[in-house]
Design an enzyme around this catalytic site. Structure first.
Site, mmCIF file in Angstrom:
data_model
loop_
_atom_site.group_PDB
_atom_site.id
_atom_site.type_symbol
_atom_site.label_atom_id
_atom_site.label_comp_id
_atom_site.label_asym_id
_atom_site.label_seq_id
_atom_site.Cartn_x
_atom_site.Cartn_y
_atom_site.Cartn_z
ATOM 1 N N ASP A 1 58.551 -40.759 19.188
ATOM 2 C CA ASP A 1 57.083 -40.644 18.833
ATOM 3 C C ASP A 1 56.494 -39.814 20.122
ATOM 4 O OD1 ASP A 1 54.784 -40.353 17.863
ATOM 5 O OD2 ASP A 1 54.743 -42.671 16.800
HETATM 6 C C1 BGC Z 1 52.254 -40.705 15.645
HETATM 7 C C2 BGC Z 1 53.362 -39.829 14.721
HETATM 8 C C3 BGC Z 1 52.900 -38.635 14.619
HETATM 9 C C4 BGC Z 1 52.824 -38.056 16.095
HETATM 10 C C5 BGC Z 1 52.749 -36.380 16.027
HETATM 11 C C6 BGC Z 1 51.973 -39.989 16.926
HETATM 12 O O1 BGC Z 1 50.683 -40.285 17.387
HETATM 13 O O2 BGC Z 1 52.608 -42.096 15.706
HETATM 14 O O3 BGC Z 1 53.638 -40.703 13.369
HETATM 15 O O4 BGC Z 1 54.013 -37.795 13.926
HETATM 16 O O5 BGC Z 1 51.944 -38.588 16.846
HETATM 17 O O6 BGC Z 1 51.446 -36.179 15.713
#
Ligand code: BGC
Length: 941
Positions: free
Chosen positions: A727
């Site tokens: 993530d």
């Molecule tokens: C989230 C993810 C997301 C990523 C990119 C994170 O804050 O937990 O689910 O895909 O950011 O935006």
């Protein structure tokens, strides 16, 4: 007929919304509304339709959104009392929408307008039916709370519903929410009809209208159990803890708990949802073999209008030594549209692996195996877990479904729930493992269930993870240096992939591990990340730059490009309609293709462990089989379009509060039967080749550095052959050590192939520990090559590679789709007066909305320019703050700040060449929660 165009896309989304509406009550057949019905629409929710949730998944720039009120106003059959609307509109002028501070600091609901009894009485005289719309949002970085305005209704909302239901004979309450909410008010105020309409994306209002006016008979079913009291959810004691979250409920999540020990605490059961017609469901066990149980079902529409029904199959396994829930959801099917009196026979095949139990203690003599214990297995069929009737049974000998190896077991002692037969006060289960002793059974008085919950000790880890990693070290491929092969040569079968990898230097291998973003200019503008061929050296080898974008409900492009917003995950789950979801996601895939997106960051597939988890809206259900199947349907649609989904968050991302810190303590059994199973189904059913790990840790390890998660289970056991990414800005740790964002070596070791995200892939050696740990031998070239192989195999299958190989001509592809940049819409444009020297925030404010202010560049000043942007935000470092820069109307790039925790931060973004002339600079961002301190337009040499 599947034909690719935006109209059909919208049609499929509208149908999904309609089929996802869950009707919980419909007294006196108030719904559907008859032609000519005059409606009085109440509730601030009518004016602020929540189209989706918040955070990374909620930032799709939509072309349009149809709210419920919009749709009602356009209806030719139903009219809306505009006098009431006018009253609300006046009030809204005085009480504008409260946006909060953005990201995770947004109010869950908006202030409701108080209405006098007289006003409602007057309205009643003019109208036939009252519709009250209650809205709730939810999202990333912020859980819901058991407070008024979030899980509970506010006092004003209560008064509104009370007065409306007392005054109107016919009243309908619509819940425009992402998560389930408290429902006890239904018994108190007795509205005629209640329906969860969820958050339906841009077609939301249209889909709801179709159900309200009877164009579509509702067929959505609850994907979660709604209990009377929030305290009754079995995970309630630890959910939301800042530091540690003991999964004491173990496998008894949602209906698995309630049906086993607390059926009387359920207000609306899992799988429940009404229709405008009635159905008779019957079934029989047709066949049982080594791998599956086939159930024949028949559904007859016994009512007087057409409709669809969801047939659900549940299994009751014998308690045996392991203990089981009394119902396990094992299969489902949705009928076609059945006319009155029409029947459909549907055969549902339920793999035995769906209801097998994992023996983490060795109590059955088969430690670390999925088993079926011997005994009678009862089969239930119906249209909710509570209503499903026993239609037969089969006798099963002890069977090992799959022998695995111990992985991911907890390292800390704790106790978990285990059902105990009601007529036994204290039980000890005979077993080979001394740890397992049922300690006490909390007597379950006044409950109809046969069981109470006792507790047993959870088996702890017995293997050495470091020995396992050591014994499975990948072999190193001989380094050959550049032999002139490009990735195309692998695609064309000229060389094998290992020959190709042999050419890559240490530096190349390390760079393949680093994704770039957010909003890298190497891929589609405004997207979450680029990965793959990002450096000149990797590009020379013909590796394409690959693009991923959020996800999961539409393409998020932070520079303002418009995209289609789909309904939220929970709504899609509630449709129980794999075919429809597959079709919708094929359109979604086509749109991705058009925007050159290789993989969308979704579907989200964590389990609804507790109703207050902020991101439940992105996920599907409390049930792992349903979650796995619905996500598999989504992935199949994307695959048909030639693009991929990145299933997330792997795994056990079950609370937003302190999501990167709170340690989950979970039994191996619960992991395998609940939190991993859905991912396993999606991967095995579709061959999905991209996974995102979580921010958080469980059982001592942050997921991005967890070898057993990313290698043992995912790849060795499930045969996953794709990439794993972190993530955004995730941390990792070595066993027994503290987590650290620089510790990407732990990710390399675990086979979490890509760290997301760096500002510049090439300049990270001084920032992360990969090179340093490689130099001292803590990670090896073989490991880097193994991970590079994963990324390259993904690249070979990718859309970007197909384009590179000339196999796809995007010019011919859906040419009528309009994806031009439009940095307006939901982005607020701050127009900053500029000279080429410096633009201050005070000046920017003064010239807001004035787009006629230019700066001049003299011919001596022509050259390469950057914008230096300085901001302060109150958010934490996981918050994404994208800021786009436009010179005149020309998009020059987006830079994403992380939340600055109240401090100043400055970032530079190249805006390219500016020749002699007059320009103006515009900076576009969602203005909540940040202070724009300074924008400097600076010459680079
Ligand atoms: C989230 C993810 C997301 C990523 C990119 C994170 O804050 O937990 O689910 O895909 O950011 O935006």
């Amino acid at each position: 007929m599947f034909e690719l165009n935006e109209k059909n896309y919208a049609k499929a989304a509208r149908q999904a919304v309609a089929e996802g509406c869950v009707l919980l009550k419909n007294e006196g057949g108030v719904l559907p509304l008859v032609k000519g019905t005059k409606t009085a629409v109440f509730g601030i929710g009518a004016f602020y339709y929540y189209k989706g949730g918040l955070g990374s998944g909620g930032l799709v720039n939509t072309k349009y959104v149809v709210s419920i009120l919009d749709a009602l106003r356009k209806s030719e059959d139903i009219s809306v009392d505009e006098c009431i609307c006018e009253e609300y509109e006046k009030w809204i002028k005085e009480n504008p929408f409260d946006e909060g501070n953005g990201w995770g600091s947004v109010p869950w609901s908006q202030k409701e307008m108080p209405l006098s009894e007289e006003f409602i009485c007057e309205a009643e005289k003019r109208n036939d039916v009252a519709i009250v719309i209650i809205g709730r949002t939810a999202g990333e970085d912020q859980d819901n709370r058991a407070d008024e305005g979030s899980y509970y209704l506010t006092q004003t909302e209560r008064e509104l519903i009370k007065n409306v239901t007392e005054t109107f004979e016919k009243s309908v309450v619509l819940l425009n929410v992402g998560n389930i909410i408290d429902m006890k008010w239904v018994d108190e105020y007795k509205p005629s009809a209640v329906m969860y309409v969820w958050q339906g994306g841009q077609e939301g209002g249209n889909g709801v209208l179709d159900v309200l006016d009877g164009t579509v008979s509702p067929s959505g079913k609850l994907t979660d159990t709604i209990a009377y009291n929030i305290e009754d959810y079995p995970s309630a004691s630890y959910f939301g803890d800042a530091d540690k979250n003991y999964y004491v409920e173990d496998i008894y999540v949602g209906y698995k708990y309630f049906q086993t020990v607390a059926a009387d605490k359920v207000m609306y059961p899992f799988g429940f949802g009404m229709s405008y017609t009635d159905f008779e469901i019957s079934g029989s066990v047709k066949n049982v073999d080594e791998n599956s149980v086939v159930v024949d079902t028949a559904v007859k529409n016994t009512g007087d209008c057409e409709g669809k029904e969801v047939v659900q199959v549940y299994i009751e396994a014998p308690q045996g030594k392991l203990g089981k829930p009394v119902r396990t959801f094992a299969g489902y099917a949705k009928t076609k549209e059945l006319a009155a009196n029409e029947s459909e026979n549907i055969s549902i095949s339920c793999p035995k692996s769906y209801f097998a139990s994992y023996d983490d203690a060795g109590i059955t003599g088969h430690k670390s195996a999925f088993v079926l214990e011997a005994g009678e297995y009862k089969v239930y069929v119906g249209n909710s877990v509570a209503k499903a009737q026993c239609i037969g049974s089969f006798s099963q000998e002890f069977q090992v479904i799959e022998q695995l190896e111990e992985a991911l077991a907890p390292i800390e002692e704790f106790e978990r729930m285990h059902p105990v037969s009601e007529n036994i006060e204290e039980q000890t289960v005979e077993n080979s493992n001394e740890n397992i002793e049922i300690q006490s059974a909390e007597k379950n008085q006044k409950n109809s269930c046969e069981y109470s919950m006792g507790f047993e000790k959870v088996p702890l880890r017995t293997i050495s993870l470091s020995d396992r990693i050591e014994s499975e070290m990948p072999e190193e491929i001989l380094f050959t240096g550049d032999e002139g092969y490009s990735l195309k040569d692998v695609a064309n079968g000229k060389i094998d992939i290992d020959t190709f990898i042999g050419q890559l230097s240490d530096e190349d291998l390390m760079c393949l591990m680093r994704g770039e973003g957010m909003c890298s200019m190497k891929v589609t503008p405004g997207t979450a990340a680029a990965f793959g061929g990002l450096t000149p050296s990797l590009e020379r080898f013909g590796i394409p730059a690959l693009c991923c974008a959020d996800g999961p409900s539409g393409i998020r492009m932070d520079c303002g490009t418009k995209a289609f917003l789909l309904p939220i995950g929970t709504l899609l789950g509630a449709t129980f309609n794999d075919e429809l979801i597959g079709e919708l996601f094929e359109y979604f895939g086509a749109e991705m293709k058009y925007n050159r997106i290789d993989t969308i960051l979704g579907p989200g597939m964590n389990i609804h462990r507790h109703p207050l988890n902020g991101r439940n809206y992105e996920y599907i259900s409390e049930d792992t089989i349903l979650t796995g199947k619905i996500c598999a349907a989504e992935l199949k649609g994307l695959h048909r379009a030639g693009v991929e989904g990145t299933i997330k968050h792997f795994c056990a991302n079950n609370q937003e509060f302190r999501r990167a810190d709170a340690m989950g303590v979970i039994s191996e059994r619960a992991l395998r039967e609940i939190y991993l199973k859905c991912f396993e189904i999606a991967i095995k059913e579709t061959g999905c080749s991209s996974v995102m790990t979580t921010y958080g840790p469980f059982n001592g390890l942050w997921t991005s550095g967890n070898y057993d998660l990313c290698t043992t289970v995912l790849r060795k056991e499930w045969g996953f052959d794709g990439i794993v990414m972190t993530d955004w800005w995730a941390v990792a740790n070595w066993e027994g050590e503290k987590q650290d964002r620089k510790n990407r070596a732990a990710m390399v070791q675990a086979q979490n192939d890509i760290f997301m995200v760096c500002p510049d892939t090439e300049n990270e050696n001084a920032i992360d520990n990969i090179k340093a740990q490689y130099t001292i031998g803590n990670i090896t070239r073989g490991q880097l090559q193994r991970n590079a192989r994963n990324v390259l195999k993904f690249a070979l299958r990718s859309l970007a590679m197909q384009i590179k190989l000339g196999k796809i001509d995007l010019a011919e592809y859906a040419p009528e789709w309009d994806t031009s940049f439009r940095p307006d819409g939901e982005l607020e444009i701050i127009i900053a007066k500029g000279s080429h020297i410096e633009v201050s925030a005070e000046l920017a404010e003064k010239v807001l909305y004035d787009d006629g202010i230019y700066f001049n560049i003299a011919d001596t000043m022509a050259g390469d320019y950057s914008a230096v942007i300085n901001i302060t935000s109150q958010h934490n470092e996981y918050t994404q703050i994208p800021i786009s820069v436009f010179i005149d109307n020309d998009y020059r790039g987006t830079i994403t700040f992380q939340g600055t925790n109240g401090k100043e931060d400055e970032n530079e973004i190249s805006i390219g060449k500016l020749g002699e002339g007059e320009y103006y600079v515009r900076v576009a961002y969602r203005p909540h929660g940040i202070t724009m301190n300074k924008i400097v337009i600076k010459k680079n040499d």
